[in-house]
Design a protein around this motif. Structure first.
Motif, PDB file in Angstrom:
ATOM      1  N   ALA A 116      49.759  49.577  18.655  1.00 27.53           N
ATOM      2  CA  ALA A 116      51.017  50.109  18.242  1.00 27.53           C
ATOM      3  C   ALA A 116      52.235  49.373  18.711  1.00 27.53           C
ATOM      4  CB  ALA A 116      51.148  51.448  19.365  1.00 27.53           C
ATOM      5  N   THR A 117      51.842  48.794  19.861  1.00 30.58           N
ATOM      6  CA  THR A 117      52.926  47.824  20.531  1.00 30.58           C
ATOM      7  C   THR A 117      53.180  46.278  19.654  1.00 30.58           C
ATOM      8  OG1 THR A 117      51.778  46.836  22.121  1.00 30.58           O
ATOM      9  CG2 THR A 117      52.875  48.600  22.883  1.00 30.58           C
ATOM     10  N   GLY A 118      51.931  46.113  18.880  1.00 26.77           N
ATOM     11  CA  GLY A 118      51.899  44.705  18.258  1.00 26.77           C
ATOM     12  C   GLY A 118      51.829  43.483  19.128  1.00 26.77           C
ATOM     13  N   LEU A 119      51.768  43.783  20.436  1.00 29.44           N
ATOM     14  CA  LEU A 119      51.616  42.743  21.438  1.00 29.44           C
ATOM     15  C   LEU A 119      50.135  43.076  22.233  1.00 29.44           C
ATOM     16  CD1 LEU A 119      55.249  43.111  22.641  1.00 29.44           C
ATOM     17  CD2 LEU A 119      54.365  41.095  21.453  1.00 29.44           C
ATOM     18  N   PRO A 120      49.657  41.869  22.636  1.00 29.39           N
ATOM     19  CA  PRO A 120      48.673  41.997  23.630  1.00 29.39           C
ATOM     20  C   PRO A 120      48.819  42.806  24.764  1.00 29.39           C
ATOM     21  CG  PRO A 120      49.110  39.614  23.324  1.00 29.39           C
ATOM     22  CD  PRO A 120      50.202  40.277  22.686  1.00 29.39           C
ATOM     23  N   SER A 121      47.692  43.492  25.380  1.00 27.91           N
ATOM     24  CA  SER A 121      48.096  44.160  26.697  1.00 27.91           C
ATOM     25  C   SER A 121      47.744  43.340  27.943  1.00 27.91           C
ATOM     26  CB  SER A 121      47.151  45.543  27.031  1.00 27.91           C
ATOM     27  OG  SER A 121      45.746  45.228  26.654  1.00 27.91           O
ATOM     28  N   ILE A 122      48.368  43.334  28.961  1.00 32.75           N
ATOM     29  CA  ILE A 122      48.379  42.554  29.900  1.00 32.75           C
ATOM     30  C   ILE A 122      47.808  43.134  31.132  1.00 32.75           C
ATOM     31  CG2 ILE A 122      49.787  41.158  31.789  1.00 32.75           C
ATOM     32  CD1 ILE A 122      51.834  40.732  29.518  1.00 32.75           C
ATOM     33  N   GLY A 123      46.981  42.669  32.031  1.00 28.93           N
ATOM     34  CA  GLY A 123      46.247  43.293  33.232  1.00 28.93           C
ATOM     35  C   GLY A 123      45.929  42.246  34.271  1.00 28.93           C
ATOM     36  N   PRO A 124      45.358  42.458  35.408  1.00 31.35           N
ATOM     37  CA  PRO A 124      45.244  41.543  36.365  1.00 31.35           C
ATOM     38  C   PRO A 124      44.134  40.473  36.005  1.00 31.35           C
ATOM     39  CG  PRO A 124      44.425  43.597  36.987  1.00 31.35           C
ATOM     40  CD  PRO A 124      45.080  43.989  35.738  1.00 31.35           C
ATOM     41  N   THR A 125      43.271  40.891  35.174  1.00 34.47           N
ATOM     42  CA  THR A 125      42.432  40.035  34.684  1.00 34.47           C
ATOM     43  C   THR A 125      41.925  40.178  33.384  1.00 34.47           C
ATOM     44  OG1 THR A 125      40.516  41.357  35.402  1.00 34.47           O
ATOM     45  CG2 THR A 125      40.874  39.711  36.788  1.00 34.47           C
ATOM     46  N   ARG A 126      41.488  39.322  32.497  1.00 36.47           N
ATOM     47  CA  ARG A 126      41.016  39.270  31.130  1.00 36.47           C
ATOM     48  C   ARG A 126      39.950  40.494  30.901  1.00 36.47           C
ATOM     49  NH1 ARG A 126      41.822  37.093  26.188  1.00 36.47           N
ATOM     50  NH2 ARG A 126      39.535  36.744  24.974  1.00 36.47           N
ATOM     51  N   GLN A 127      40.033  41.451  30.286  1.00 37.54           N
ATOM     52  CA  GLN A 127      38.937  42.567  30.148  1.00 37.54           C
ATOM     53  C   GLN A 127      39.020  43.124  28.986  1.00 37.54           C
ATOM     54  OE1 GLN A 127      39.448  45.466  33.344  1.00 37.54           O
ATOM     55  NE2 GLN A 127      40.844  43.624  34.048  1.00 37.54           N
ATOM     56  N   LEU A 128      37.993  43.799  28.560  1.00 37.96           N
ATOM     57  CA  LEU A 128      38.107  44.445  27.148  1.00 37.96           C
ATOM     58  C   LEU A 128      38.913  45.916  27.444  1.00 37.96           C
ATOM     59  CD1 LEU A 128      36.837  44.793  24.161  1.00 37.96           C
ATOM     60  CD2 LEU A 128      35.044  46.461  25.338  1.00 37.96           C
ATOM     61  N   ASN A 129      39.974  45.977  26.695  1.00 43.62           N
ATOM     62  CA  ASN A 129      40.896  47.431  26.758  1.00 43.62           C
ATOM     63  C   ASN A 129      39.944  48.548  26.054  1.00 43.62           C
ATOM     64  OD1 ASN A 129      42.565  49.305  26.226  1.00 43.62           O
ATOM     65  ND2 ASN A 129      44.333  48.026  26.313  1.00 43.62           N
ATOM     66  N   PRO A 130      39.322  49.386  26.670  1.00 48.14           N
ATOM     67  CA  PRO A 130      38.491  50.541  26.057  1.00 48.14           C
ATOM     68  C   PRO A 130      39.363  51.078  24.867  1.00 48.14           C
ATOM     69  CG  PRO A 130      38.566  51.179  28.036  1.00 48.14           C
ATOM     70  CD  PRO A 130      39.323  49.482  27.873  1.00 48.14           C
ATOM     71  N   LEU A 131      40.848  51.258  25.293  1.00 49.28           N
ATOM     72  CA  LEU A 131      41.550  52.215  24.502  1.00 49.28           C
ATOM     73  C   LEU A 131      41.898  51.600  23.099  1.00 49.28           C
ATOM     74  CD1 LEU A 131      44.043  53.629  27.038  1.00 49.28           C
ATOM     75  CD2 LEU A 131      42.066  54.671  26.201  1.00 49.28           C
ATOM     76  N   ALA A 132      42.059  50.325  23.318  1.00 48.30           N
ATOM     77  CA  ALA A 132      42.281  49.594  22.039  1.00 48.30           C
ATOM     78  C   ALA A 132      41.145  48.767  21.337  1.00 48.30           C
ATOM     79  CB  ALA A 132      43.154  48.677  22.282  1.00 48.30           C
ATOM     80  N   MET A 133      39.995  48.755  22.126  1.00 49.92           N
ATOM     81  CA  MET A 133      38.821  47.885  21.582  1.00 49.92           C
ATOM     82  C   MET A 133      39.308  46.255  21.477  1.00 49.92           C
ATOM     83  SD  MET A 133      36.352  49.809  22.283  1.00 49.92           S
ATOM     84  CE  MET A 133      34.988  48.733  21.740  1.00 49.92           C
ATOM     85  N   ARG A 134      40.134  45.975  22.297  1.00 50.20           N
ATOM     86  CA  ARG A 134      40.709  44.519  22.233  1.00 50.20           C
ATOM     87  C   ARG A 134      40.628  43.940  23.744  1.00 50.20           C
ATOM     88  NH1 ARG A 134      45.727  44.169  18.237  1.00 50.20           N
ATOM     89  NH2 ARG A 134      44.853  45.754  16.560  1.00 50.20           N
ATOM     90  N   ARG A 135      40.587  42.622  23.485  1.00 50.67           N
ATOM     91  CA  ARG A 135      40.652  42.069  25.076  1.00 50.67           C
ATOM     92  C   ARG A 135      42.273  41.928  25.454  1.00 50.67           C
ATOM     93  NH1 ARG A 135      36.756  40.683  27.792  1.00 50.67           N
ATOM     94  NH2 ARG A 135      34.849  40.513  26.717  1.00 50.67           N
ATOM     95  N   SER A 136      42.486  42.096  26.823  1.00 49.10           N
ATOM     96  CA  SER A 136      43.668  42.031  27.437  1.00 49.10           C
ATOM     97  C   SER A 136      43.776  40.667  27.994  1.00 49.10           C
ATOM     98  CB  SER A 136      43.786  43.212  28.501  1.00 49.10           C
ATOM     99  OG  SER A 136      42.965  42.750  29.418  1.00 49.10           O
ATOM    100  N   LEU A 137      45.102  40.443  28.248  1.00 49.55           N
ATOM    101  CA  LEU A 137      45.420  38.780  28.951  1.00 49.55           C
ATOM    102  C   LEU A 137      45.360  39.060  30.277  1.00 49.55           C
ATOM    103  CD1 LEU A 137      48.263  37.792  26.477  1.00 49.55           C
ATOM    104  CD2 LEU A 137      45.854  37.298  26.212  1.00 49.55           C
ATOM    105  N   ALA A 138      45.037  38.145  31.106  1.00 45.64           N
ATOM    106  CA  ALA A 138      45.209  38.196  32.526  1.00 45.64           C
ATOM    107  C   ALA A 138      46.829  37.607  32.792  1.00 45.64           C
ATOM    108  CB  ALA A 138      44.279  37.126  33.171  1.00 45.64           C
TER     109      ALA A 138
END
Ligand SMILES: Cc1cc2nc3c(=O)[nH]c(=O)nc-3n(C[C@H](O)[C@H](O)[C@H](O)COP(=O)(O)O)c2cc1C
Ligand code: SF4
Length: 399
Positions: A116-138
């Motif tokens: 929805a945002t068109g941008l990668p999600s960001i977290g503390p570490t790179r991991q699979l975002n289960p809500l989007a089924m995509r990898r987040s960035l650290a």
């Protein structure tokens, strides 16, 4: 013989940092879903006017993203210069009803939906975002600095609009909450590992927000007491973090919550899990799958009045800071209990979606319990105008 102090009247005024609240009732953040263009709409203003007219001391506008990738679904109110005129109008309308207004500011982190945002999600570490089924960035060092600045800028926009307070979101698995989590934050640099390192980013943000907020606005934080997942942030650490926040002098009060929109959402709602209704608002391809596995993701818990009270009492015992009790407050008995236990304020979400004028009714001497039945069918309404499904269409908030 010692005499106990007289009970606190929940309808008496109280200080919250530089503010004087007319009573002890705060409207908790319930994402309104009324900001399609990421700015304030007429319906959002009307939503908060009705809440303010219902007798609470302070309403909370939610949720305000500090940066585009920190928006949950791309239509969240985005704090920037263009948002200020609408926020000013909203603040003026709430003030005219005799109430104060706070903005919940945050970064959704792993809870953001990159589709929805068109941008990668960001977290503390790179991991699979289960809500989007995509990898987040650290989050890199630069991003941590950029997001800290974005929080400070967000607080400044809100201050410019004449808001009375900002509530920084440190709960529910959002970015700052995920940094606190020993499960999600396995970084090995100065932002991860020890509790001190995991708390560094949230503390840095609060210091920046405090400075940006100036003398006139109150700064509060909504802090997870427990993530509600094995290996997550829990009382042994959250009480310590709350003590540090008190020592830092960056917040005027803490609102205490728990759970994670990412890992265990029903932990902060309790009551029925609206699996079928949530499935209904999902894209067709994943609807059927959600109906099958949704009961696991939306693991439900029985509802109890004031369900966070036993955890929140640990904070009351450890801190001097004003505390806001949240979670299943729906009767005057719970409100009085909270005051007796030393909480300065109570916050209410669903009870006020069900009956926006509940506080006024209570103040008029009607002691009946809230009509909210904790069915949680308001949860899936956040995408098209948050409302209680038991309220007739023409009486809904922000109609
Ligand atoms: C429809 C809905 C939307 C919510 N949106 C938010 C939100 O944007 N930010 C947040 O921190 N909590 C949000 N919450 C959680 C509430 O603030 C609160 O923590 C929870 O509802 C428990 O309080 P209650 O028993 O008084 O409802 C939401 C709750 C509901 C019911
Ligand atoms: S839909 Fe209405 S009754 Fe059901 S939990 Fe939400 S506010 Fe309460």
């Amino acid at each position: 013989m010692t005499t106990s102090p007289p009970p606190i009247d929940p309808f008496s005024s109280a200080d919250l940092g530089p503010l004087k609240l007319r009573n002890r009732f705060v409207k908790a953040a319930t994402f309104e879903g009324l900001t399609r263009e990421t700015v304030v709409s007429d319906r959002l203003v009307e939503f908060h006017r009705q809440i303010a007219a219902g007798g609470i001391a302070m309403t909370t506008v939610a949720y305000c993203a500090v940066s585009p990738e920190g928006s949950t679904d791309g239509s969240t109110l985005l704090l920037r210069q263009e948002a200020v005129p609408g926020l000013t109008r909203l603040a003026d309308v709430v003030h005219a009803e005799g109430a104060l207004v706070s903005a919940q500011i945050g970064h959704a982190g792993l809870v953001a939906n990159p589709a929805a945002t068109g941008l990668p999600s960001i977290g503390p570490t790179r991991q699979l975002n289960p809500l989007a089924m995509r990898r987040s960035l650290a989050a890199s060092e630069d991003e941590i600095a950029r997001i800290t600045q974005a929080f400070a800028d967000g607080a400044r926009y809100v201050a410019d609009a004449g808001f009375d307070a900002v509530e920084v979101h440190l709960g529910h698995g959002y970015l700052l909450s995920s940094f606190l989590s020993p499960k999600l934050n396995t970084r090995t640099d100065r932002w991860g590992g020890s509790l001190e390192n995991r708390a560094r980013f949230p503390r840095q943000v609060l210091a920046a927000v405090r400075e940006a907020a100036g003398e006139r606005m109150a700064v509060t934080a909504k802090l997870n007491m427990s993530d509600g997942v094995p290996g997550g942030f829990w009382l042994d650490e959250s009480v310590e973090v709350a003590r540090w926040l008190e020592q830092d002098g960056t917040v005027d009060a803490l609102e205490l919550t728990g759970g994670s929109s990412l890992e265990n959402p029903m932990y902060y709602f309790r009551g029925e899990a609206p699996v079928a209704e949530m499935a209904q608002i999902m894209p067709r391809p994943i609807r059927r799958a959600f109906k099958l596995v949704g009961g696991h993701f939306l693991h439900s818990y029985p509802f109890e009045e004031g369900y966070f009270l036993p955890y929140a009492r640990q904070f009351r015992a450890a801190l001097h800071l004003p505390l806001i009790l949240l979670g299943g407050v729906g009767s005057m008995a719970t409100v009085r209990q909270a005051m007796d236990d030393g909480f300065e304020f109570v916050a209410m979400g669903r009870a006020l979606l069900r009956e926006p004028d509940l506080v006024q009714q209570w103040q008029a001497g009607q002691d009946q319990d809230s009509l909210c039945i904790h069915c949680n069918k308001c949860m899936p309404t956040i995408y098209g105008g948050t409302h209680c499904v038991l309220v007739p269409r023409d009486e809904r908030l922000g109609r």
